[in-house]
Design a protein around this motif. Structure first.
Motif, PDB file in Angstrom:
ATOM      1  N   ARG A 169       0.747  -1.189   0.266  1.00 21.50           N
ATOM      2  CA  ARG A 169      -0.026   0.036  -0.070  1.00 21.50           C
ATOM      3  C   ARG A 169       0.844   1.437   0.051  1.00 21.50           C
ATOM      4  NH1 ARG A 169      -2.826  -2.970   4.070  1.00 21.50           N
ATOM      5  NH2 ARG A 169      -4.601  -3.864   3.251  1.00 21.50           N
ATOM      6  N   ARG A 170       1.989   1.113   0.506  1.00 18.86           N
ATOM      7  CA  ARG A 170       2.895   2.355   0.534  1.00 18.86           C
ATOM      8  C   ARG A 170       3.581   2.645  -0.586  1.00 18.86           C
ATOM      9  NH1 ARG A 170       3.468   0.792   6.328  1.00 18.86           N
ATOM     10  NH2 ARG A 170       5.194  -0.585   5.636  1.00 18.86           N
ATOM     11  N   VAL A 171       3.453   1.756  -1.798  1.00 16.14           N
ATOM     12  CA  VAL A 171       4.004   1.976  -3.170  1.00 16.14           C
ATOM     13  C   VAL A 171       3.311   3.199  -3.511  1.00 16.14           C
ATOM     14  CG1 VAL A 171       4.427   1.181  -5.387  1.00 16.14           C
ATOM     15  CG2 VAL A 171       4.937  -0.241  -3.400  1.00 16.14           C
ATOM     16  N   PRO A 172       4.033   4.292  -3.777  1.00 14.94           N
ATOM     17  CA  PRO A 172       3.235   5.578  -4.414  1.00 14.94           C
ATOM     18  C   PRO A 172       2.499   5.146  -5.693  1.00 14.94           C
ATOM     19  CG  PRO A 172       5.736   5.967  -3.952  1.00 14.94           C
ATOM     20  CD  PRO A 172       5.618   4.400  -3.781  1.00 14.94           C
ATOM     21  N   GLN A 173       1.109   5.675  -5.571  1.00 15.32           N
ATOM     22  CA  GLN A 173       0.356   5.545  -6.790  1.00 15.32           C
ATOM     23  C   GLN A 173       0.939   6.147  -8.019  1.00 15.32           C
ATOM     24  OE1 GLN A 173      -2.159   3.732  -6.732  1.00 15.32           O
ATOM     25  NE2 GLN A 173      -3.052   4.355  -8.640  1.00 15.32           N
ATOM     26  N   GLU A 174       1.874   7.046  -7.962  1.00 15.10           N
ATOM     27  CA  GLU A 174       2.468   7.679  -9.121  1.00 15.10           C
ATOM     28  C   GLU A 174       3.309   6.452  -9.927  1.00 15.10           C
ATOM     29  OE1 GLU A 174       2.468   9.170  -6.245  1.00 15.10           O
ATOM     30  OE2 GLU A 174       1.605  10.922  -6.069  1.00 15.10           O
ATOM     31  N   TYR A 175       3.911   5.803  -9.037  1.00 17.43           N
ATOM     32  CA  TYR A 175       4.602   4.837  -9.955  1.00 17.43           C
ATOM     33  C   TYR A 175       3.640   3.672 -10.896  1.00 17.43           C
ATOM     34  CZ  TYR A 175       8.394   5.736  -6.657  1.00 17.43           C
ATOM     35  OH  TYR A 175       9.540   6.307  -6.061  1.00 17.43           O
ATOM     36  N   VAL A 176       2.433   3.431 -10.266  1.00 18.43           N
ATOM     37  CA  VAL A 176       1.656   2.701 -11.076  1.00 18.43           C
ATOM     38  C   VAL A 176       1.059   3.442 -12.340  1.00 18.43           C
ATOM     39  CG1 VAL A 176      -0.711   1.291 -10.660  1.00 18.43           C
ATOM     40  CG2 VAL A 176       1.029   1.478  -8.875  1.00 18.43           C
ATOM     41  N   GLU A 177       0.550   4.827 -11.915  1.00 16.40           N
ATOM     42  CA  GLU A 177       0.030   5.220 -13.064  1.00 16.40           C
ATOM     43  C   GLU A 177       0.986   5.461 -14.172  1.00 16.40           C
ATOM     44  OE1 GLU A 177      -1.381   8.932 -11.108  1.00 16.40           O
ATOM     45  OE2 GLU A 177      -3.010   7.984 -10.138  1.00 16.40           O
ATOM     46  N   ILE A 178       2.126   5.952 -13.919  1.00 11.88           N
ATOM     47  CA  ILE A 178       3.109   6.316 -14.674  1.00 11.88           C
ATOM     48  C   ILE A 178       3.452   4.837 -15.460  1.00 11.88           C
ATOM     49  CG2 ILE A 178       5.842   6.597 -15.490  1.00 11.88           C
ATOM     50  CD1 ILE A 178       5.417   8.574 -13.100  1.00 11.88           C
ATOM     51  N   THR A 179       3.579   3.879 -15.093  1.00 12.58           N
ATOM     52  CA  THR A 179       3.818   2.278 -15.618  1.00 12.58           C
ATOM     53  C   THR A 179       2.588   2.140 -16.677  1.00 12.58           C
ATOM     54  OG1 THR A 179       4.806   1.715 -13.787  1.00 12.58           O
ATOM     55  CG2 THR A 179       4.412  -0.227 -15.399  1.00 12.58           C
ATOM     56  N   GLN A 180       1.279   2.410 -15.929  1.00 12.28           N
ATOM     57  CA  GLN A 180       0.148   2.140 -16.877  1.00 12.28           C
ATOM     58  C   GLN A 180       0.059   3.056 -18.295  1.00 12.28           C
ATOM     59  OE1 GLN A 180      -2.948   3.226 -14.009  1.00 12.28           O
ATOM     60  NE2 GLN A 180      -3.190   0.678 -13.464  1.00 12.28           N
ATOM     61  N   THR A 181       0.575   4.220 -17.960  1.00 13.88           N
ATOM     62  CA  THR A 181       0.522   5.080 -19.411  1.00 13.88           C
ATOM     63  C   THR A 181       1.686   4.562 -20.296  1.00 13.88           C
ATOM     64  OG1 THR A 181       2.323   6.507 -18.456  1.00 13.88           O
ATOM     65  CG2 THR A 181      -0.065   7.098 -17.921  1.00 13.88           C
ATOM     66  N   LEU A 182       2.522   3.658 -19.965  1.00 13.73           N
ATOM     67  CA  LEU A 182       3.512   2.995 -21.023  1.00 13.73           C
ATOM     68  C   LEU A 182       2.936   1.698 -21.394  1.00 13.73           C
ATOM     69  CD1 LEU A 182       6.744   3.816 -18.953  1.00 13.73           C
ATOM     70  CD2 LEU A 182       5.887   4.979 -20.841  1.00 13.73           C
ATOM     71  N   GLY A 183       1.803   1.278 -21.158  1.00  7.85           N
ATOM     72  CA  GLY A 183       1.200   0.148 -21.712  1.00  7.85           C
ATOM     73  C   GLY A 183       1.660  -0.871 -20.850  1.00  7.85           C
ATOM     74  N   ALA A 184       2.169  -1.003 -19.595  1.00  6.32           N
ATOM     75  CA  ALA A 184       2.297  -2.259 -19.101  1.00  6.32           C
ATOM     76  C   ALA A 184       1.002  -2.871 -18.267  1.00  6.32           C
ATOM     77  CB  ALA A 184       3.024  -1.924 -17.790  1.00  6.32           C
ATOM     78  N   SER A 185       1.020  -4.286 -18.331  1.00  3.35           N
ATOM     79  CA  SER A 185       0.126  -5.223 -17.957  1.00  3.35           C
ATOM     80  C   SER A 185       0.091  -5.051 -16.261  1.00  3.35           C
ATOM     81  CB  SER A 185       0.415  -6.467 -18.575  1.00  3.35           C
ATOM     82  OG  SER A 185       1.382  -7.180 -17.822  1.00  3.35           O
ATOM     83  N   HIS A 186      -0.827  -5.480 -15.758  1.00  3.70           N
ATOM     84  CA  HIS A 186      -0.964  -5.753 -14.225  1.00  3.70           C
ATOM     85  C   HIS A 186       0.018  -6.513 -13.901  1.00  3.70           C
ATOM     86  CE1 HIS A 186      -5.666  -4.853 -13.995  1.00  3.70           C
ATOM     87  NE2 HIS A 186      -4.843  -3.723 -14.457  1.00  3.70           N
ATOM     88  N   TYR A 187       0.286  -7.739 -14.353  1.00  3.14           N
ATOM     89  CA  TYR A 187       1.536  -8.502 -13.860  1.00  3.14           C
ATOM     90  C   TYR A 187       2.899  -7.710 -14.141  1.00  3.14           C
ATOM     91  CZ  TYR A 187       4.909 -12.233 -13.870  1.00  3.14           C
ATOM     92  OH  TYR A 187       5.941 -13.128 -13.513  1.00  3.14           O
ATOM     93  N   GLN A 188       3.251  -6.973 -14.873  1.00  2.23           N
ATOM     94  CA  GLN A 188       4.208  -6.194 -15.183  1.00  2.23           C
ATOM     95  C   GLN A 188       4.343  -5.224 -14.009  1.00  2.23           C
ATOM     96  OE1 GLN A 188       3.884  -4.970 -19.248  1.00  2.23           O
ATOM     97  NE2 GLN A 188       5.755  -6.444 -19.957  1.00  2.23           N
ATOM     98  N   ILE A 189       3.315  -4.512 -13.922  1.00  2.00           N
ATOM     99  CA  ILE A 189       3.405  -3.500 -12.758  1.00  2.00           C
ATOM    100  C   ILE A 189       3.690  -4.131 -11.204  1.00  2.00           C
ATOM    101  CG2 ILE A 189       1.860  -1.852 -11.396  1.00  2.00           C
ATOM    102  CD1 ILE A 189       0.242  -1.648 -13.975  1.00  2.00           C
ATOM    103  N   LEU A 190       3.067  -5.337 -11.046  1.00  3.28           N
ATOM    104  CA  LEU A 190       3.169  -6.127  -9.729  1.00  3.28           C
ATOM    105  C   LEU A 190       5.012  -6.457  -9.719  1.00  3.28           C
ATOM    106  CD1 LEU A 190       0.132  -8.070  -9.168  1.00  3.28           C
ATOM    107  CD2 LEU A 190       0.882  -6.026  -7.811  1.00  3.28           C
TER     108      LEU A 190
END
Length: 274
Positions: A169-190
Motif C-alpha cells: 500500500r505504501r508504494v506511491p500511486q504515481e509509480y503505478v500510473e506512470i507504468t500504466q501510461t507506458l502500456g504495462a500489464s497488471h503483472y508487469q506492474i506488480l
C-alpha cells in the motif's frame, strides 16, 4: 555604544554540532563500542546483584553460573544438536510462512476484492493466543514434527501477511500510473514496479517476523518434544536447574541476535542506495 547593540563585524558564537543530537548518525566504530559497553555494564550489574546476595541465586543465577551451565550443556548434553534442531524448525516454519504471506499480502493490497474477503479472517486469527491452540494442533496433527512447525507458522504467517500488505500500500500511486501510461500489464506492474519498490521494507519486515517466530519456540517444543532448546529448558525447569534454564534462554537470544545482524547486513548490502 547603545545597550544591546552588536559590534560591527562581530559574529554570533557558532555552536559546535553535537555528535549525539537528534537523529544524528554515529560512526560505526563508536556505535559498536557503545553497544558492547552497555551490554558489558548490564552483565556486570547482573553479576554484582547476584554475588552480593540481593537476589536468591536459586531463582536468578549470576551470568558466570549461566555461562558455566551453558559450557557444561554443550559438552555433556548435546546442546549444539538441540540448537540445530530448533533453528531448523524455526527456519522451516518461517520460510513456509513467507512463501505464503508475500503473494497473499501483495494480492490483498493490489485487489481490494481479495483484501475485503480475507482481512477480517486474518485479523481475527492473528489475535488468537497461540498457546490456546495447542490442543487443537495436537488433535489435527498429532504430536509429531508437523505440530511444532504448525505452531511456529501460526505465530508468524498472520502477522507477516498484514505487514506485506501494508508495504504494498505504501508504494506511491504515481509509480503505478506512470507504468500504466507506458502500456504495462497488471503483472508487469506488480513484478517490475510495485514489488521492486516495496522490497527494502519487505526484507526489513521479514527480519522482524523471524524474531517473532523465535518467540513461539518454547510453546512449540513443549508438545511431546524430545529435542530442541525448548525441550531442554522445559526439562531443566522440572528439576529447578535455573542456570540451565537461563542458559537455554540466553542461547535463543544469541542465535536470534546473530540471525538479526546477518539479515541487517544483507539489507544494507542489497539496498545501499537507501
Amino acid at each position: 555604544m547603545a545597550e544591546g547593540a552588536v559590534a560591527v563585524g562581530s559574529r554570533p558564537a557558532r555552536r559546535r554540532p553535537s555528535r549525539f543530537g537528534f537523529r544524528k548518525p554515529l560512526p560505526r566504530g563508536l556505535e559498536l563500542s557503545i553497544a558492547l559497553g552497555a551490554s558489558l555494564g548490564l552483565l556486570l550489574l547482573w553479576e554484582a546483584v547476584a554475588r552480593f546476595g540481593y537476589v536468591n541465586t536459586l531463582f536468578f543465577p549470576a551470568p558466570s553460573d549461566v555461562a558455566a551451565a551453558m559450557v557444561h550443556m554443550f559438552r555433556d548434553q548435546d546442546l549444539a544438536w538441540h540448537a540445530a534442531v530448533s533453528t531448523a524448525r524455526v527456519w522451516s516454519a518461517f520460510l513456509i510462512a513467507a512463501v505464503m504471506a508475500i503473494p497473499m499480502g501483495i494480492l490483498m493490497s493490489s485487489y481490494r476484492v481479495i483484501g475485503a474477503a480475507s482481512e477480517p479472517v486474518i485479523d481475527f486469527i492473528r489475535y488468537l493466543p497461540v498457546p490456546a491452540l495447542v490442543p487443537l494442533a495436537i488433535i489435527w496433527f498429532g504430536v509429531g514434527e508437523e505440530t511444532k512447525i504448525f505452531l511456529l507458522w501460526l505465530g508468524t504467517f498472520f502477522q507477516l501477511v498484514l505487514l506485506v500488505a501494508d508495504d504494498m500500500r505504501r508504494v506511491p500511486q504515481e509509480y503505478v500510473e506512470i507504468t500504466q501510461t507506458l502500456g504495462a500489464s497488471h503483472y508487469q506492474i506488480l513484478r517490475d514496479v510495485a514489488f521492486r519498490a516495496m522490497l527494502p521494507s519487505l526484507v526489513d519486515n521479514l527480519r522482524v517476523t523471524l524474531g517473532w517466530c523465535w518467540t513461539y519456540l518454547i510453546i512449540a517444543e513443549i508438545v511431546a518434544a524430545s529435542s530442541g532448546i525448548g525441550f531442554v529448558i522445559w526439562a531443566a525447569r522440572r528439576y529447578m536447574k535455573t542456570p540451565e534454564v537461563m542458559a537455554g534462554v540466553v542461547l535463543i537470544g544469541i542465535i536470534g541476535l546473530a540471525s538479526d545482524q546477518i539479515l541487517r547486513a544483507v539489507h544494507r548490502r542489497m539496498f545501499r542506495y537507501l
